[in-house]
Design a protein around this motif. Structure first.
Motif, short mmCIF file in Angstrom:
data_model
loop_
_atom_site.label_atom_id
_atom_site.label_comp_id
_atom_site.label_asym_id
_atom_site.label_seq_id
_atom_site.Cartn_x
_atom_site.Cartn_y
_atom_site.Cartn_z
N PRO A 164 2.19 -12.54 -12.12
CA PRO A 164 3.35 -12.00 -12.58
C PRO A 164 4.17 -11.47 -11.53
N VAL A 165 5.18 -11.80 -11.46
CA VAL A 165 6.39 -10.86 -10.76
C VAL A 165 6.95 -9.76 -11.37
N VAL A 166 6.98 -9.81 -12.70
CA VAL A 166 7.71 -8.56 -13.43
C VAL A 166 6.78 -8.83 -14.90
N LEU A 167 6.42 -7.63 -15.39
CA LEU A 167 5.77 -7.66 -16.76
C LEU A 167 6.48 -6.34 -17.23
N PHE A 168 5.80 -5.07 -17.48
CA PHE A 168 6.17 -4.16 -18.20
C PHE A 168 6.14 -2.77 -17.36
N GLU A 169 6.55 -2.59 -16.26
CA GLU A 169 6.45 -1.64 -15.31
C GLU A 169 7.86 -0.86 -15.79
N GLU A 187 4.91 -9.77 -27.38
CA GLU A 187 4.88 -10.24 -25.82
C GLU A 187 5.80 -11.51 -25.95
N THR A 188 6.02 -12.23 -27.07
CA THR A 188 6.69 -13.62 -26.96
C THR A 188 8.07 -13.32 -27.51
N ASP A 189 8.47 -11.99 -27.66
CA ASP A 189 9.93 -11.73 -28.12
C ASP A 189 10.77 -12.33 -27.12
N PRO A 190 11.84 -13.24 -27.35
CA PRO A 190 12.79 -13.96 -26.71
C PRO A 190 13.41 -12.83 -25.76
N ARG A 191 13.85 -11.74 -26.24
CA ARG A 191 14.49 -10.75 -25.20
C ARG A 191 13.62 -10.50 -24.00
N ILE A 192 12.57 -10.28 -24.41
CA ILE A 192 11.65 -9.98 -23.04
C ILE A 192 11.57 -11.06 -22.08
N TRP A 193 11.58 -12.27 -22.55
CA TRP A 193 11.52 -13.29 -21.71
C TRP A 193 12.75 -13.79 -21.18
N LYS A 194 13.98 -13.48 -21.58
CA LYS A 194 15.08 -13.45 -21.27
C LYS A 194 15.36 -12.85 -19.93
N GLY A 212 18.13 -1.12 -26.36
CA GLY A 212 18.04 0.07 -26.81
C GLY A 212 16.36 0.21 -27.53
N ALA A 213 15.61 -0.70 -27.03
CA ALA A 213 14.25 -0.79 -27.50
C ALA A 213 13.05 -0.51 -26.32
N ASP A 214 11.89 -0.21 -26.67
CA ASP A 214 10.90 -0.19 -25.67
C ASP A 214 10.30 -1.56 -25.74
N PRO A 215 10.15 -2.28 -24.87
CA PRO A 215 9.68 -3.74 -24.90
C PRO A 215 8.27 -3.57 -24.93
N ALA A 260 0.81 -1.29 0.04
CA ALA A 260 -0.11 -0.16 -0.35
C ALA A 260 0.92 1.33 -0.08
N GLU A 261 2.08 1.32 0.65
CA GLU A 261 2.92 2.60 0.96
C GLU A 261 3.88 2.47 -0.25
N ASN A 262 3.92 1.69 -1.35
CA ASN A 262 4.84 1.64 -2.28
C ASN A 262 4.24 1.49 -3.75
N PRO A 263 3.12 2.27 -3.97
CA PRO A 263 2.71 2.23 -5.25
C PRO A 263 3.43 2.05 -6.49
N GLN A 264 4.61 2.92 -6.42
CA GLN A 264 5.48 3.28 -7.44
C GLN A 264 6.32 1.84 -7.89
N TRP A 265 6.05 0.89 -7.00
CA TRP A 265 6.98 -0.58 -7.42
C TRP A 265 5.76 -1.68 -7.79
N ARG A 266 4.78 -1.18 -8.29
CA ARG A 266 3.72 -2.14 -8.45
C ARG A 266 4.14 -2.70 -9.92
N VAL A 267 3.71 -4.08 -10.23
CA VAL A 267 3.79 -4.52 -11.57
C VAL A 267 2.72 -3.78 -12.68
N TYR A 268 3.25 -3.33 -13.79
CA TYR A 268 2.12 -2.81 -14.79
C TYR A 268 2.22 -3.46 -15.93
N ASP A 269 1.03 -3.72 -16.47
CA ASP A 269 0.81 -4.37 -17.87
C ASP A 269 1.43 -3.48 -19.29
N ARG A 270 1.66 -3.83 -20.32
CA ARG A 270 2.09 -3.30 -21.38
C ARG A 270 1.27 -1.90 -21.88
N ASP A 271 0.10 -1.78 -21.33
CA ASP A 271 -0.99 -0.73 -21.83
C ASP A 271 -0.92 0.23 -20.61
#
Length: 201
Positions: A98-103, A123-130, A115-118, A45-56
């Motif tokens: 998830p414990v990490v998405l696109f935050e 979403e299946t880009d292997p660089r994102i998964w890695k 050098g790119a915005d994920p 509750a005290e740290n909303p800046q560290w929440r997980v965010y979806d790509r949208d």
């Protein structure tokens, strides 16, 4: 009566000759009504800046392992539970993603590396998964390091163990960042328990 239920459970299991790993679900920071009174973390509750965010940009009711402070918080909670006399720790990854998405912390790491915005990639880009796997593996490595610290503190020559409850196929694990081959090859885990009943794939 000042009874610690975790310690009582551990002591009782030991009296029966059982091994005990204290488990935790890494993504249960809060819950919907009427269960919010049982599952409501002040740190969340005290740290909303560290929440997980979806790509949208939609906030998710989880906290991101891309943030070192979040990883440290969970590791210290596990340390406290282990100190009640457990034989190890257990991460319940099922129903925990998830414990990490696109935050933003993840986006920043990805942009530094590629050098790119994920958020603009598939979403299946292997660089994102890695990168997700890098982050999850970092947490597991840090948790393992904490258990080794507790080994030295105890000094009883019985190494604390680490076990994982995982999704039941490699695809589902990998899309959320759990690279079991890498974790096993690195010697970070002692026991694996694949979930039997369902999968995302």
């Amino acid at each position: 009566k000042k009874i610690n239920p975790v310690k009582e459970w551990i002591d009782g299991a030991h009296q029966l000759g059982l091994k005990v790993h204290v488990g935790f679900r890494p993504a249960i920071w809060g819950y919907y009504e009427p269960m919010n009174e049982c599952f409501s973390a002040r740190f969340f509750a005290e740290n909303p800046q560290w929440r997980v965010y979806d790509r949208d940009g939609t906030p998710v009711g989880k906290m991101s392992w891309a943030v070192p402070e979040v990883r440290r918080r969970q590791i210290e909670v596990v340390r406290e539970a282990v100190r009640f006399g457990a034989d190890g720790a257990h991460i319940v990854f099922t129903r925990a993603w998830p414990v990490v998405l696109f935050e933003q912390p993840f986006v920043d790491l990805f942009e530094q590396e590629h050098g790119a915005d994920p958020r603009k990639l598939e979403e299946t880009d292997p660089r994102i998964w890695k990168l997700r796997a890098d982050i999850v593996t970092t947490f597991i490595r840090e948790l393992r390091d904490m258990l080794r610290e507790e080994d030295r503190r105890r000094g009883d020559r019985k190494p604390l163990e680490l076990s994982l409850c995982t999704m039941n196929n490699e695809y589902d694990n990998l899309q959320f960042g759990l690279d079991l081959r890498r974790i096993v090859d690195a010697g970070l885990v002692d026991e694996l328990y694949p979930y039997y009943w369902w999968s995302f794939g």
